[in-house]
Design a protein around this motif. Sequence first.
Motif, PDB file in Angstrom:
ATOM      1  N   VAL A  42       0.859  -1.177   0.000  1.00  0.00           N
ATOM      2  CA  VAL A  42       0.000   0.000   0.000  1.00  0.00           C
ATOM      3  C   VAL A  42       0.899   1.231   0.000  1.00  0.00           C
ATOM      4  N   VAL A  43       0.717   2.086  -1.004  1.00  0.00           N
ATOM      5  CA  VAL A  43       1.524   3.302  -1.112  1.00  0.00           C
ATOM      6  C   VAL A  43       0.596   4.507  -1.030  1.00  0.00           C
ATOM      7  N   CYS A  44       0.930   5.451  -0.142  1.00  0.00           N
ATOM      8  CA  CYS A  44       0.126   6.666  -0.050  1.00  0.00           C
ATOM      9  C   CYS A  44       1.030   7.851   0.274  1.00  0.00           C
ATOM     10  N   VAL A  45       0.484   9.043   0.101  1.00  0.00           N
ATOM     11  CA  VAL A  45       1.199  10.275   0.428  1.00  0.00           C
ATOM     12  C   VAL A  45       0.297  11.055   1.382  1.00  0.00           C
ATOM     13  N   GLN A  48       1.448  16.071   4.785  1.00  0.00           N
ATOM     14  CA  GLN A  48       2.755  16.724   4.913  1.00  0.00           C
ATOM     15  C   GLN A  48       3.711  16.346   3.781  1.00  0.00           C
ATOM     16  N   GLY A  49       3.227  15.542   2.841  1.00  0.00           N
ATOM     17  CA  GLY A  49       4.093  15.129   1.737  1.00  0.00           C
ATOM     18  C   GLY A  49       4.957  13.927   2.074  1.00  0.00           C
ATOM     19  N   LEU A  50       4.695  13.300   3.227  1.00  0.00           N
ATOM     20  CA  LEU A  50       5.424  12.083   3.578  1.00  0.00           C
ATOM     21  C   LEU A  50       4.865  10.932   2.747  1.00  0.00           C
ATOM     22  N   ILE A  51       5.756  10.108   2.222  1.00  0.00           N
ATOM     23  CA  ILE A  51       5.324   8.933   1.471  1.00  0.00           C
ATOM     24  C   ILE A  51       5.275   7.776   2.456  1.00  0.00           C
ATOM     25  N   CYS A  52       4.216   7.004   2.365  1.00  0.00           N
ATOM     26  CA  CYS A  52       4.036   5.874   3.259  1.00  0.00           C
ATOM     27  C   CYS A  52       3.986   4.609   2.406  1.00  0.00           C
ATOM     28  N   MET A  53       4.807   3.612   2.747  1.00  0.00           N
ATOM     29  CA  MET A  53       4.762   2.325   2.070  1.00  0.00           C
ATOM     30  C   MET A  53       4.525   1.263   3.123  1.00  0.00           C
ATOM     31  N   SER A  55       3.695  -2.816   3.766  1.00  0.00           N
ATOM     32  CA  SER A  55       3.643  -4.173   3.240  1.00  0.00           C
ATOM     33  C   SER A  55       2.785  -4.969   4.211  1.00  0.00           C
ATOM     34  N   GLN A  56       1.633  -5.459   3.729  1.00  0.00           N
ATOM     35  CA  GLN A  56       0.685  -6.148   4.600  1.00  0.00           C
ATOM     36  C   GLN A  56       0.555  -7.605   4.204  1.00  0.00           C
ATOM     37  N   SER A  57       0.695  -8.484   5.205  1.00  0.00           N
ATOM     38  CA  SER A  57       0.436  -9.902   4.955  1.00  0.00           C
ATOM     39  C   SER A  57      -0.102 -10.506   6.248  1.00  0.00           C
ATOM     40  N   THR A  58      -0.557 -11.747   6.161  1.00  0.00           N
ATOM     41  CA  THR A  58      -1.072 -12.424   7.355  1.00  0.00           C
ATOM     42  C   THR A  58       0.057 -12.665   8.351  1.00  0.00           C
ATOM     43  N   PHE A  59       1.295 -12.744   7.847  1.00  0.00           N
ATOM     44  CA  PHE A  59       2.453 -13.010   8.703  1.00  0.00           C
ATOM     45  C   PHE A  59       2.941 -11.757   9.410  1.00  0.00           C
ATOM     46  N   LYS A  60       3.093 -10.676   8.676  1.00  0.00           N
ATOM     47  CA  LYS A  60       3.672  -9.460   9.247  1.00  0.00           C
ATOM     48  C   LYS A  60       3.299  -8.239   8.418  1.00  0.00           C
ATOM     49  N   THR A  61       3.129  -7.116   9.095  1.00  0.00           N
ATOM     50  CA  THR A  61       2.896  -5.856   8.393  1.00  0.00           C
ATOM     51  C   THR A  61       4.018  -4.901   8.778  1.00  0.00           C
ATOM     52  N   THR A  62       4.668  -4.330   7.781  1.00  0.00           N
ATOM     53  CA  THR A  62       5.704  -3.336   8.051  1.00  0.00           C
ATOM     54  C   THR A  62       5.315  -2.060   7.340  1.00  0.00           C
ATOM     55  N   GLU A  63       5.753  -0.940   7.898  1.00  0.00           N
ATOM     56  CA  GLU A  63       5.409   0.343   7.315  1.00  0.00           C
ATOM     57  C   GLU A  63       6.592   1.288   7.448  1.00  0.00           C
ATOM     58  N   ILE A  64       6.865   2.028   6.373  1.00  0.00           N
ATOM     59  CA  ILE A  64       7.879   3.076   6.449  1.00  0.00           C
ATOM     60  C   ILE A  64       7.257   4.374   5.958  1.00  0.00           C
ATOM     61  N   PHE A  72      16.604   7.773   6.594  1.00  0.00           N
ATOM     62  CA  PHE A  72      15.840   7.459   7.801  1.00  0.00           C
ATOM     63  C   PHE A  72      16.217   6.057   8.254  1.00  0.00           C
ATOM     64  N   GLU A  73      15.869   5.743   9.503  1.00  0.00           N
ATOM     65  CA  GLU A  73      16.156   4.410  10.027  1.00  0.00           C
ATOM     66  C   GLU A  73      14.963   3.514   9.737  1.00  0.00           C
ATOM     67  N   GLU A  74      15.242   2.345   9.197  1.00  0.00           N
ATOM     68  CA  GLU A  74      14.182   1.398   8.852  1.00  0.00           C
ATOM     69  C   GLU A  74      14.430   0.089   9.585  1.00  0.00           C
ATOM     70  N   ILE A  75      13.368  -0.485  10.125  1.00  0.00           N
ATOM     71  CA  ILE A  75      13.447  -1.854  10.648  1.00  0.00           C
ATOM     72  C   ILE A  75      12.741  -2.702   9.594  1.00  0.00           C
TER      73      ILE A  75
END
Length: 134
Positions: A42-45, A48-53, A55-64, A72-75
Amino acid sequence: MVETFVGTWKMTSSENFDEYMKAIGVGFATRQVGNRTKPNLVVCVDDQGLICMKSQSTFKTTEIKFKLNESFEEITADDRKTTTVVTLENGKLVQKQTWDGKESRIEREVTDGKLVAKCIMGDVVAVRTYVKEA
Protein backbone atom coordinates in the motif's frame (compact mmCIF):
# COMPACT_ATOMS: atom_id res chain seq x y z
CA MET A 1 5.65 11.50 -10.05
CA VAL A 2 5.16 9.40 -6.91
CA GLU A 3 1.40 9.46 -7.66
CA THR A 4 1.97 6.64 -10.16
CA PHE A 5 2.77 4.33 -7.23
CA VAL A 6 -0.13 5.37 -4.98
CA GLY A 7 -2.70 2.64 -4.34
CA THR A 8 -3.02 -0.91 -3.10
CA TRP A 9 -0.99 -3.50 -5.00
CA LYS A 10 -1.51 -7.26 -4.76
CA MET A 11 1.47 -9.53 -5.37
CA THR A 12 1.02 -11.87 -8.31
CA SER A 13 4.50 -13.36 -8.67
CA SER A 14 7.85 -13.57 -6.93
CA GLU A 15 11.00 -14.87 -8.63
CA ASN A 16 14.36 -15.67 -6.99
CA PHE A 17 13.25 -14.15 -3.65
CA ASP A 18 14.78 -17.00 -1.61
CA GLU A 19 18.21 -16.30 -3.16
CA TYR A 20 17.81 -12.58 -2.39
CA MET A 21 16.87 -13.30 1.23
CA LYS A 22 19.92 -15.60 1.53
CA ALA A 23 22.14 -12.85 0.08
CA ILE A 24 20.99 -10.29 2.68
CA GLY A 25 21.46 -12.81 5.49
CA VAL A 26 17.92 -13.98 6.31
CA GLY A 27 17.81 -17.27 8.25
CA PHE A 28 16.19 -20.46 6.96
CA ALA A 29 12.96 -20.34 9.03
CA THR A 30 12.22 -16.71 8.14
CA ARG A 31 12.95 -17.45 4.46
CA GLN A 32 10.39 -20.28 4.49
CA VAL A 33 7.71 -17.88 5.71
CA GLY A 34 8.91 -15.11 3.36
CA ASN A 35 8.65 -17.41 0.35
CA ARG A 36 5.05 -18.37 1.17
CA THR A 37 3.86 -14.85 1.95
CA LYS A 38 2.25 -12.77 -0.78
CA PRO A 39 1.99 -9.31 0.76
CA ASN A 40 -0.07 -6.40 -0.46
CA LEU A 41 1.84 -3.18 -0.95
CA VAL A 42 0.00 0.00 0.00
CA VAL A 43 1.52 3.30 -1.11
CA CYS A 44 0.13 6.67 -0.05
CA VAL A 45 1.20 10.28 0.43
CA ASP A 46 0.00 12.17 3.51
CA ASP A 47 -0.84 15.87 3.97
CA GLN A 48 2.76 16.72 4.91
CA GLY A 49 4.09 15.13 1.74
CA LEU A 50 5.42 12.08 3.58
CA ILE A 51 5.32 8.93 1.47
CA CYS A 52 4.04 5.87 3.26
CA MET A 53 4.76 2.33 2.07
CA LYS A 54 3.07 -0.49 3.91
CA SER A 55 3.64 -4.17 3.24
CA GLN A 56 0.69 -6.15 4.60
CA SER A 57 0.44 -9.90 4.96
CA THR A 58 -1.07 -12.42 7.35
CA PHE A 59 2.45 -13.01 8.70
CA LYS A 60 3.67 -9.46 9.25
CA THR A 61 2.90 -5.86 8.39
CA THR A 62 5.70 -3.34 8.05
CA GLU A 63 5.41 0.34 7.32
CA ILE A 64 7.88 3.08 6.45
CA LYS A 65 7.24 6.80 6.14
CA PHE A 66 9.77 9.00 4.44
CA LYS A 67 10.55 12.02 2.31
CA LEU A 68 12.41 11.50 -0.95
CA ASN A 69 16.20 11.97 -0.72
CA GLU A 70 16.21 12.03 3.11
CA SER A 71 17.80 9.17 5.03
CA PHE A 72 15.84 7.46 7.80
CA GLU A 73 16.16 4.41 10.03
CA GLU A 74 14.18 1.40 8.85
CA ILE A 75 13.45 -1.85 10.65
CA THR A 76 12.95 -4.33 7.81
CA ALA A 77 10.50 -7.25 7.76
CA ASP A 78 13.41 -9.55 8.67
CA ASP A 79 14.36 -7.24 11.58
CA ARG A 80 17.48 -5.65 10.09
CA LYS A 81 18.08 -2.08 11.23
CA THR A 82 19.07 -0.16 8.10
CA THR A 83 19.80 3.40 7.11
CA THR A 84 17.56 3.90 4.12
CA VAL A 85 17.22 6.58 1.44
CA VAL A 86 14.47 6.54 -1.19
CA THR A 87 15.01 8.49 -4.39
CA LEU A 88 13.13 8.91 -7.64
CA GLU A 89 15.37 8.00 -10.58
CA ASN A 90 14.01 7.92 -14.15
CA GLY A 91 10.49 7.13 -12.94
CA LYS A 92 11.70 4.42 -10.57
CA LEU A 93 11.32 4.58 -6.80
CA VAL A 94 14.76 3.42 -5.59
CA GLN A 95 15.14 2.33 -1.97
CA LYS A 96 18.77 1.94 -0.83
CA GLN A 97 19.29 0.13 2.46
CA THR A 98 22.68 0.08 4.19
CA TRP A 99 23.59 -1.91 7.29
CA ASP A 100 26.74 -3.54 8.70
CA GLY A 101 28.80 -2.36 5.71
CA LYS A 102 26.34 -3.95 3.24
CA GLU A 103 24.00 -2.33 0.72
CA SER A 104 20.81 -3.54 -0.91
CA ARG A 105 18.52 -1.80 -3.42
CA ILE A 106 14.85 -2.19 -4.17
CA GLU A 107 13.84 -0.58 -7.46
CA ARG A 108 10.11 -0.18 -7.98
CA GLU A 109 8.68 0.75 -11.36
CA VAL A 110 5.14 0.86 -12.75
CA THR A 111 4.98 -0.63 -16.25
CA ASP A 112 1.88 -1.71 -18.18
CA GLY A 113 -0.28 -1.24 -15.07
CA LYS A 114 1.95 -3.52 -12.98
CA LEU A 115 4.30 -2.55 -10.19
CA VAL A 116 7.57 -4.43 -10.59
CA ALA A 117 9.95 -4.47 -7.61
CA LYS A 118 13.53 -5.57 -8.25
CA CYS A 119 15.34 -6.53 -5.04
CA ILE A 120 19.09 -6.35 -5.62
CA MET A 121 21.93 -7.54 -3.40
CA GLY A 122 25.27 -7.81 -5.19
CA ASP A 123 24.64 -9.89 -8.30
CA VAL A 124 21.45 -11.47 -6.91
CA VAL A 125 18.21 -10.01 -8.29
CA ALA A 126 14.70 -11.00 -7.20
CA VAL A 127 11.67 -9.74 -9.11
CA ARG A 128 8.31 -9.32 -7.42
CA THR A 129 5.30 -8.29 -9.51
CA TYR A 130 2.11 -6.63 -8.24
CA VAL A 131 -1.18 -5.62 -9.85
CA LYS A 132 -3.25 -2.67 -8.67
CA GLU A 133 -6.26 -3.50 -6.52
CA ALA A 134 -7.49 -0.05 -5.55
